[in-house]
Design a protein around this motif. Structure first.
Motif, PDB file in Angstrom:
ATOM      1  N   LEU A  73       0.851  -1.178   0.000  1.00 53.83           N
ATOM      2  CA  LEU A  73       0.000   0.000   0.000  1.00 53.83           C
ATOM      3  C   LEU A  73       0.890   1.232   0.000  1.00 53.83           C
ATOM      4  CD1 LEU A  73      -2.676  -1.014   2.680  1.00 53.83           C
ATOM      5  CD2 LEU A  73      -3.007  -0.943   0.200  1.00 53.83           C
ATOM      6  N   ALA A 129       0.972   5.896  -0.919  1.00 54.15           N
ATOM      7  CA  ALA A 129       0.304   7.133  -1.319  1.00 54.15           C
ATOM      8  C   ALA A 129       1.358   8.199  -1.546  1.00 54.15           C
ATOM      9  CB  ALA A 129      -0.700   7.582  -0.268  1.00 54.15           C
ATOM     10  N   GLY A 164      -2.794  13.131  -5.033  1.00 56.38           N
ATOM     11  CA  GLY A 164      -3.703  12.002  -5.185  1.00 56.38           C
ATOM     12  C   GLY A 164      -3.068  10.727  -5.697  1.00 56.38           C
ATOM     13  N   GLU A 165      -1.749  10.611  -5.655  1.00 53.46           N
ATOM     14  CA  GLU A 165      -1.119   9.369  -6.092  1.00 53.46           C
ATOM     15  C   GLU A 165      -1.334   8.283  -5.042  1.00 53.46           C
ATOM     16  OE1 GLU A 165       3.218   7.581  -7.513  1.00 53.46           O
ATOM     17  OE2 GLU A 165       2.973   9.719  -7.091  1.00 53.46           O
ATOM     18  N   ARG A 166      -1.704   7.097  -5.491  1.00 58.01           N
ATOM     19  CA  ARG A 166      -1.963   5.987  -4.598  1.00 58.01           C
ATOM     20  C   ARG A 166      -1.698   4.679  -5.325  1.00 58.01           C
ATOM     21  NH1 ARG A 166      -5.593   9.468  -6.188  1.00 58.01           N
ATOM     22  NH2 ARG A 166      -7.391   8.780  -7.396  1.00 58.01           N
ATOM     23  N   LYS A 167      -1.353   3.666  -4.554  1.00 53.81           N
ATOM     24  CA  LYS A 167      -1.070   2.356  -5.129  1.00 53.81           C
ATOM     25  C   LYS A 167      -1.443   1.269  -4.148  1.00 53.81           C
ATOM     26  CE  LYS A 167       3.744   2.321  -3.550  1.00 53.81           C
ATOM     27  NZ  LYS A 167       5.157   2.201  -3.956  1.00 53.81           N
ATOM     28  N   ALA A 168      -1.784   0.117  -4.693  1.00 49.30           N
ATOM     29  CA  ALA A 168      -2.104  -1.058  -3.894  1.00 49.30           C
ATOM     30  C   ALA A 168      -1.812  -2.286  -4.742  1.00 49.30           C
ATOM     31  CB  ALA A 168      -3.568  -1.043  -3.448  1.00 49.30           C
TER      32      ALA A 168
END
Length: 301
Positions: A178, A180, A184-188
């Motif tokens: 997980l 961020a 607004g960059e985010r990853k999972a």
């Protein structure tokens, strides 16, 4: 002329003891190395393109591998960022803001991309956007430079890039990621592997998304006619989602069969040109950058 023969029994016994001790040491080292290797996952063997021949031939191909450990250590989330660490490989971006990889000067039209040996083509103009391929579900990446093997198929004038998926070695293994970032960059991402006897199952899912990226202070004052008047880059969004599953059966050491399915959905925008464009300002958007593959690989040894 007489030949000299050593008839000293003590010296012969000493040599025999040293030879036995050396053989025992090598056997223990090989056993320990094998135990350490089996404790962790390994790349998908059927996904590799193996070239057999003389040493000079393999050296001329210049094939190198980027391991899972290197991807994690250097935090390389896309294939473009990952292959850029290989010798003779450079990363650039074209006018559509697509990640372009050059292998010894050859562009993606002469250096195709493969997934477990399956070609990944773009029908429009042949240019693969390497930022659309994430590395979360890969076991390793092979980069063949120069005279790549004919086993890769056509269009390999400058080499080949093969993305090798994971393969489980434990009854149950996996990992979750997980993260961020700014704007607004985010990853999972999640990977799960299971193995029971000769059967194994590998599944993975990843999501990498960003709304934009920040601009430095004074950017709008620096440009005479800026197209971005706020504190972030306009039309710089991206989103990439990928899911994969692979079922395999390995009845012998050199025999293995696997069926795999991979689906990726992507969309992106291209930041506008901030200079003086003769044709006007263009807002390019790609609402669909999708690929889907269903494949079967087998080997009988």
């Amino acid at each position: 002329m007489q030949a000299h023969t050593n008839n000293n029994p003590y010296q012969r016994l000493q040599c025999s003891v040293l030879s036995v001790a050396l053989l025992i040491s090598l056997s223990c080292f090989a056993s320990a190395h094998a135990e350490d290797t089996d404790k962790t996952g390994k790349p998908f063997e059927l996904g590799r393109v193996v070239v057999q021949g003389q040493k000079a031939t393999r050296s001329a191909a210049g094939e190198s591998a980027i391991s899972r450990e290197q991807l994690d250590t250097l935090n390389r989330e896309t294939v473009g960022e990952a292959v850029a660490i290989a010798p003779g490989v450079s990363l650039s971006h074209n006018s559509r803001n697509e990640a372009m990889v050059y292998v010894r000067g050859f562009d993606p039209r002469q250096v195709p991309v493969f997934l477990d040996g399956i070609p990944q083509y773009v029908p429009y103009d042949g240019y693969i956007d390497f930022d659309r391929f994430t590395t979360f579900g890969l076991g390793e990446i092979h980069v063949a430079k120069g005279a790549a093997s004919l086993l890769y198929g056509p269009n390999t004038l400058g080499g080949a890039i093969n993305l090798v998926s994971r393969k489980p070695t434990q009854p149950l293994e996996g990992d979750v990621r997980l993260g961020a970032g700014s704007r607004g960059e985010r990853k999972a991402a999640a990977n799960l592997g299971m193995r029971k006897g000769d059967w194994y199952l590998q599944a993975g899912w990843s999501w990498l998304d960003a709304d934009s990226f920040p601009l430095p202070d004074g950017f709008k004052d620096y440009k005479a006619k800026p197209t971005d008047t706020g504190d972030e880059r306009e039309n710089a969004y991206r989103s990439d989602r990928r899911a994969s599953i692979k079922l395999g059966y390995a009845p012998g050491e050199r025999s293995e069969f696997a069926i795999g399915y991979v689906k990726q959905d992507g969309e992106k925008g291209n930041p506008v040109y901030t200079g003086r464009a003769s044709g006007g300002i263009r807002y390019w958007r790609w609402p669909w950058w999708d690929k889907e593959s269903l494949y079967f690989i087998g080997n009988i040894g």
